[in-house]
Motif scaffolding. Structure first.
Motif, PDB file in Angstrom:
ATOM      1  N   SER A   1       0.826  -1.208   0.000  1.00 39.93           N
ATOM      2  CA  SER A   1       0.000   0.000   0.000  1.00 39.93           C
ATOM      3  C   SER A   1       0.862   1.261   0.000  1.00 39.93           C
ATOM      4  O   SER A   1       0.569   2.235  -0.712  1.00 39.93           O
ATOM      5  N   SER A   2       1.928   1.249   0.783  1.00 36.94           N
ATOM      6  CA  SER A   2       2.830   2.405   0.799  1.00 36.94           C
ATOM      7  C   SER A   2       3.514   2.583  -0.548  1.00 36.94           C
ATOM      8  O   SER A   2       3.643   3.710  -1.050  1.00 36.94           O
ATOM      9  N   LEU A   3       3.954   1.483  -1.149  1.00 32.26           N
ATOM     10  CA  LEU A   3       4.591   1.578  -2.465  1.00 32.26           C
ATOM     11  C   LEU A   3       3.610   2.077  -3.526  1.00 32.26           C
ATOM     12  O   LEU A   3       4.002   2.806  -4.447  1.00 32.26           O
ATOM     13  N   GLN A   4       2.352   1.709  -3.401  1.00 32.16           N
ATOM     14  CA  GLN A   4       1.357   2.194  -4.354  1.00 32.16           C
ATOM     15  C   GLN A   4       1.184   3.703  -4.237  1.00 32.16           C
ATOM     16  O   GLN A   4       1.134   4.419  -5.253  1.00 32.16           O
ATOM     17  N   ARG A   5       1.108   4.220  -3.009  1.00 28.03           N
ATOM     18  CA  ARG A   5       0.998   5.671  -2.831  1.00 28.03           C
ATOM     19  C   ARG A   5       2.237   6.383  -3.365  1.00 28.03           C
ATOM     20  O   ARG A   5       2.139   7.435  -4.007  1.00 28.03           O
TER      21      ARG A   5
ATOM     22  N   VAL B   1       2.099   6.478  -7.232  1.00 23.89           N
ATOM     23  CA  VAL B   1       1.150   7.445  -7.792  1.00 23.89           C
ATOM     24  C   VAL B   1       1.665   8.875  -7.612  1.00 23.89           C
ATOM     25  O   VAL B   1       1.700   9.673  -8.558  1.00 23.89           O
ATOM     26  N   GLY B   2       2.079   9.204  -6.386  1.00 19.03           N
ATOM     27  CA  GLY B   2       2.574  10.561  -6.141  1.00 19.03           C
ATOM     28  C   GLY B   2       3.838  10.866  -6.913  1.00 19.03           C
ATOM     29  O   GLY B   2       3.986  11.965  -7.485  1.00 19.03           O
TER      30      GLY B   2
ATOM     31  N   PRO C   1      -5.687  10.611  -0.625  1.00 20.56           N
ATOM     32  CA  PRO C   1      -5.234  11.669  -1.546  1.00 20.56           C
ATOM     33  C   PRO C   1      -4.291  12.665  -0.895  1.00 20.56           C
ATOM     34  O   PRO C   1      -3.384  13.186  -1.563  1.00 20.56           O
ATOM     35  N   ALA C   2      -4.476  12.928   0.411  1.00 23.07           N
ATOM     36  CA  ALA C   2      -3.574  13.864   1.084  1.00 23.07           C
ATOM     37  C   ALA C   2      -2.163  13.293   1.164  1.00 23.07           C
ATOM     38  O   ALA C   2      -1.175  14.021   0.990  1.00 23.07           O
ATOM     39  N   ALA C   3      -2.042  11.973   1.412  1.00 22.51           N
ATOM     40  CA  ALA C   3      -0.716  11.352   1.442  1.00 22.51           C
ATOM     41  C   ALA C   3      -0.062  11.391   0.059  1.00 22.51           C
ATOM     42  O   ALA C   3       1.135  11.656  -0.071  1.00 22.51           O
ATOM     43  N   ILE C   4      -0.859  11.150  -0.980  1.00 19.52           N
ATOM     44  CA  ILE C   4      -0.321  11.209  -2.343  1.00 19.52           C
ATOM     45  C   ILE C   4       0.116  12.636  -2.679  1.00 19.52           C
ATOM     46  O   ILE C   4       1.150  12.860  -3.327  1.00 19.52           O
TER      47      ILE C   4
END
Length: 306
Positions: free
Chosen positions: A114-118, A121-122, A175-178
């Motif tokens: 999940s962290s790698l996905q964020r 994307v970002g 979205p805020a993390a991204i």
């Protein structure tokens, strides 16, 4: 009586009236080497010293870390788990890293993914924006003078300071993390790409002007190949920064992710899992860094490598 006089080869050459160099002497016939000598080429000796210099220093470094860790564990009355206890916890943890027992109870494998996905994307959004902006800033002096003050003002801001803005605008933790990953990843790519464009030799641009090349051909045929090593360096720096920031952002936003998992384990007072997560975060960051260094080395000229 006839007397025979014997002369040595040196005397014969000195008595040559023309003093011309004599023909090279034919080497004496050599005994043909045996079949065993021809079939066994000489091999250089194995470089044991080089092997030890490559293997021993990392082993000593890890041993020093484990030794200091064990001393700290003993001196704190085992409030910091020992290396042996942490290893046992890690074995149990990685025996089933992809279990699911609800939205807030998932294995460490799902949290890392999940962290790698964020981050992907970002970082991808930052690359789509930052690299073209870097090309334009480096190519046009007006844009460089316009954006340099803004970059100098915004780049030193801590990425977590942008997190409340993301929560306010996007109304969601993910979205805020991204957004936080995006804003911290864009600066290395913009700056390194712009510097690469500005360091393109002026002779290249003069040739393009003489040939009356279009701006698109200048970009694709001259600028992009020359700037690619600098651009990949910015990408590598941006990925490292993004992986650093995502852990802190997930601690504040919650949800599934390695940062939230660390915070959740702290709330459960499970220090062993926190230490395991630290090593996992470091290992993933090391793999990302190594992969991007290898990628950059494929497109980097020797003078830039040096």
């Amino acid at each position: 009586m006839v007397s025979a006089v014997f002369h040595s080869p040196l005397d014969a050459s000195s008595m040559n009236p023309s003093n011309a160099p004599s023909a090279p002497e034919r080497p004496a016939a050599k005994v043909a080497p045996s079949v065993a000598t021809v079939a066994a080429p000489s091999r250089p000796p194995f470089d044991w010293r080089g092997l030890w210099l490559r293997v021993l220093p990392p082993i000593f470094g890890l041993g020093l870390l484990v030794g200091i860790w064990a001393l700290v564990s003993v001196s704190t009355g085992s409030s910091i788990p020992s290396p042996a206890a942490t290893w046992e916890a890690a074995v149990k943890l990685f025996s089933d890293p992809f279990y699911r027992n609800g939205p807030n109870d998932q294995g460490i494998g799902w949290n890392v993914l999940s962290s790698l996905q964020r981050v992907a994307v970002g970082f991808g959004l930052a690359a789509l924006v930052g690299i073209p902006v870097g090309f334009m800033i480096g190519r046009f002096t007006f844009l460089s003078r316009m954006f340099n003050p803004l970059i100098s003002l915004l780049r030193p801001v801590s990425p977590l300071a942008w997190l409340p803005i993301g929560l306010l605008v996007f109304k969601g933790a993910n979205p805020a993390a991204i957004w936080t990953i995006f804003i911290c990843s864009i600066w290395p790519m913009v700056i390194n790409t712009a510097v690469g464009v500005q360091r393109v030799p002026q002779d290249y641009m003069n040739v393009a002007r003489v040939l009356n090349l279009s701006e698109w051909k200048i970009l694709t045929k001259i600028l992009f190949p020359a700037v690619l090593p600098y651009m990949l360096t910015g990408v590598r720096l941006a990925v490292g920064t993004a992986w650093l920031v995502i852990v802190a952002a997930e601690m504040l936003t919650g949800g599934v992710g390695i940062g939230f998992w660390v915070w959740d384990e702290w709330n459960n007072l499970n220090v062993q899992h926190i230490i395991v997560a630290i090593f996992v975060i470091g290992a993933v960051g090391l793999v990302l860094e190594f992969a991007l260094i290898k990628l950059a080395s494929l497109f980097t000229f020797e003078e830039v490598k040096a």
